[in-house]
Design a protein around this motif. Sequence first.
Motif, PDB file in Angstrom:
ATOM      1  N   ALA A 214      17.483  -3.300  11.176  1.00 58.42           N
ATOM      2  CA  ALA A 214      18.521  -2.465  10.567  1.00 58.42           C
ATOM      3  C   ALA A 214      18.176  -2.095   9.126  1.00 58.42           C
ATOM      4  O   ALA A 214      18.320  -0.939   8.714  1.00 58.42           O
ATOM      5  N   MET A 215      17.712  -3.063   8.350  1.00 63.03           N
ATOM      6  CA  MET A 215      17.381  -2.811   6.947  1.00 63.03           C
ATOM      7  C   MET A 215      16.146  -1.910   6.817  1.00 63.03           C
ATOM      8  O   MET A 215      16.073  -1.064   5.920  1.00 63.03           O
ATOM      9  N   SER A 216      15.184  -2.074   7.699  1.00 67.01           N
ATOM     10  CA  SER A 216      13.980  -1.231   7.664  1.00 67.01           C
ATOM     11  C   SER A 216      14.335   0.225   7.932  1.00 67.01           C
ATOM     12  O   SER A 216      13.787   1.143   7.297  1.00 67.01           O
ATOM     13  N   GLU A 217      15.252   0.459   8.852  1.00 67.63           N
ATOM     14  CA  GLU A 217      15.674   1.831   9.148  1.00 67.63           C
ATOM     15  C   GLU A 217      16.419   2.427   7.955  1.00 67.63           C
ATOM     16  O   GLU A 217      16.225   3.603   7.617  1.00 67.63           O
ATOM     17  N   ARG A 218      17.249   1.640   7.298  1.00 71.91           N
ATOM     18  CA  ARG A 218      17.953   2.135   6.120  1.00 71.91           C
ATOM     19  C   ARG A 218      16.972   2.434   4.983  1.00 71.91           C
ATOM     20  O   ARG A 218      17.150   3.395   4.236  1.00 71.91           O
ATOM     21  N   CYS A 219      15.943   1.628   4.862  1.00 76.69           N
ATOM     22  CA  CYS A 219      14.909   1.885   3.857  1.00 76.69           C
ATOM     23  C   CYS A 219      14.178   3.190   4.154  1.00 76.69           C
ATOM     24  O   CYS A 219      13.867   3.965   3.241  1.00 76.69           O
ATOM     25  N   ARG A 220      13.899   3.446   5.421  1.00 74.96           N
ATOM     26  CA  ARG A 220      13.206   4.680   5.810  1.00 74.96           C
ATOM     27  C   ARG A 220      14.023   5.895   5.419  1.00 74.96           C
ATOM     28  O   ARG A 220      13.507   6.850   4.830  1.00 74.96           O
ATOM     29  N   ARG A 221      15.331   5.865   5.715  1.00 88.29           N
ATOM     30  CA  ARG A 221      16.193   7.003   5.392  1.00 88.29           C
ATOM     31  C   ARG A 221      16.351   7.166   3.875  1.00 88.29           C
ATOM     32  O   ARG A 221      16.324   8.286   3.355  1.00 88.29           O
ATOM     33  N   LEU A 222      16.515   6.043   3.195  1.00 90.21           N
ATOM     34  CA  LEU A 222      16.667   6.091   1.742  1.00 90.21           C
ATOM     35  C   LEU A 222      15.407   6.621   1.078  1.00 90.21           C
ATOM     36  O   LEU A 222      15.472   7.390   0.117  1.00 90.21           O
ATOM     37  N   ASN A 223      14.254   6.245   1.602  1.00 89.48           N
ATOM     38  CA  ASN A 223      12.989   6.711   1.030  1.00 89.48           C
ATOM     39  C   ASN A 223      12.837   8.220   1.192  1.00 89.48           C
ATOM     40  O   ASN A 223      12.347   8.903   0.281  1.00 89.48           O
ATOM     41  N   LEU A 224      13.257   8.750   2.354  1.00 88.97           N
ATOM     42  CA  LEU A 224      13.192  10.197   2.565  1.00 88.97           C
ATOM     43  C   LEU A 224      14.052  10.931   1.547  1.00 88.97           C
ATOM     44  O   LEU A 224      13.642  11.942   0.958  1.00 88.97           O
ATOM     45  N   GLU A 225      15.252  10.403   1.318  1.00 90.07           N
ATOM     46  CA  GLU A 225      16.151  11.009   0.339  1.00 90.07           C
ATOM     47  C   GLU A 225      15.582  10.886  -1.072  1.00 90.07           C
ATOM     48  O   GLU A 225      15.611  11.838  -1.851  1.00 90.07           O
ATOM     49  N   PHE A 226      15.038   9.721  -1.358  1.00 90.78           N
ATOM     50  CA  PHE A 226      14.531   9.432  -2.696  1.00 90.78           C
ATOM     51  C   PHE A 226      13.334  10.314  -3.046  1.00 90.78           C
ATOM     52  O   PHE A 226      13.264  10.906  -4.122  1.00 90.78           O
ATOM     53  N   THR A 227      12.377  10.405  -2.130  1.00 91.62           N
ATOM     54  CA  THR A 227      11.184  11.206  -2.393  1.00 91.62           C
ATOM     55  C   THR A 227      11.523  12.694  -2.428  1.00 91.62           C
ATOM     56  O   THR A 227      10.896  13.465  -3.153  1.00 91.62           O
ATOM     57  N   GLY A 228      12.534  13.104  -1.621  1.00 95.45           N
ATOM     58  CA  GLY A 228      12.971  14.499  -1.681  1.00 95.45           C
ATOM     59  C   GLY A 228      13.551  14.832  -3.041  1.00 95.45           C
ATOM     60  O   GLY A 228      13.295  15.899  -3.608  1.00 95.45           O
ATOM     61  N   ARG A 229      14.324  13.906  -3.596  1.00 93.10           N
ATOM     62  CA  ARG A 229      14.866  14.109  -4.935  1.00 93.10           C
ATOM     63  C   ARG A 229      13.755  14.176  -5.971  1.00 93.10           C
ATOM     64  O   ARG A 229      13.820  14.941  -6.927  1.00 93.10           O
ATOM     65  N   GLN A 230      12.732  13.349  -5.796  1.00 95.88           N
ATOM     66  CA  GLN A 230      11.619  13.351  -6.738  1.00 95.88           C
ATOM     67  C   GLN A 230      10.933  14.712  -6.773  1.00 95.88           C
ATOM     68  O   GLN A 230      10.621  15.246  -7.841  1.00 95.88           O
ATOM     69  N   ALA A 231      10.672  15.267  -5.581  1.00 95.55           N
ATOM     70  CA  ALA A 231      10.011  16.569  -5.515  1.00 95.55           C
ATOM     71  C   ALA A 231      10.883  17.649  -6.148  1.00 95.55           C
ATOM     72  O   ALA A 231      10.391  18.531  -6.876  1.00 95.55           O
ATOM     73  N   TRP A 232      12.171  17.586  -5.890  1.00101.27           N
ATOM     74  CA  TRP A 232      13.102  18.567  -6.440  1.00101.27           C
ATOM     75  C   TRP A 232      13.161  18.465  -7.953  1.00101.27           C
ATOM     76  O   TRP A 232      13.098  19.471  -8.672  1.00101.27           O
TER      77      TRP A 232
END
Length: 330
Positions: A214-232
């Motif tokens: 469960a925590m690994s899946e939440r990390c995966r989703r959070l990382n996608l959001e986080f890296t998207g914000r970084q690029a933006w």
Amino acid sequence: MLHSHLTTLNAVSLILNVFQADGCEASALLAGSGIGPADLGHADARITTQQELQVCANAVARREDIGLELGRRMHVSCYGMLGYALLSSATLGDALHLALQYPALLGTVFKLRLLDDGQRVWFSASDCHDSPALTAFNAEFCLVSLKVICDDLLGRPLPLLGARFEHARPSYHALYADAFQCPVGFDAEDNAFAFERRWLDMPLPLADPITHKAMSERCRRLNLEFTGRQAWLGRIRQLLAQQLDAAPGLEGLARQMNCSSRTLRRHLQALGSSYQQLLDELRFERAKQLLADEQMPIYRIAEALGFSETASFRHAFQRWSGVAPSHFRG
């Protein structure tokens, strides 16, 4: 391209807590970072690594060996969802390989690798090009905190075979013995510590496959959001950096980003930032670069940064750094 990653307020909060006992005002440590006391109350706030590094520079100016102390305080619980995913991993090796997948969530400015020679493993941190003046601080903070993570995951100290650092031996090198409990070398090709390979297969005392999934899946989703914000955010910083002599304003920047000013403002607020804060940060970075050229008059620097009057630039630089431009240059 001028780029700045996003990170959490964990390190900044730690710095403020450490120096609070010495009676140091938070405003002095936050000077020039664009971070205000109100920002510290938002648990999910994100800042740029440049903002974090400014606070770190303020701390190092007051205490040279502070990286070692801060690293000892960065327990695995400081990493939120990633921390829970690491703690619930089956083995130390599983946890460390998971951490390497999410450097953005780990908040590191280094490239992290596990170098396995069959007998021992070097946990390596390299390729950090942010702020050469903070080379030793960044390496100390990173390696000590990684060692603390390993100790927390195992529930006991991880015995080390050796440690090495890229920077030259500092005057306070005797303090490294307490942090690593092993031989330490300097002027190396990277920053790393070594341990016996068998520790990678060591079961973790808090392993739980259901929680881990469960925590690994939440990390995966959070990382996608986080890296998207970084690029933006990187795109915004790039556009602003190209127009410091004639900043476009919030409306103009929004048009360049193909969105409404309301949308731009909302996204920046979600990042714990604002148009003016980003503009000030970029102006400050550029001002320090231009002040290094002693042949360039202050009024020319003011013009290059979009200030109509030299006095306005002087006041702004004093607010950012705590000193006048002429004093900073001196």
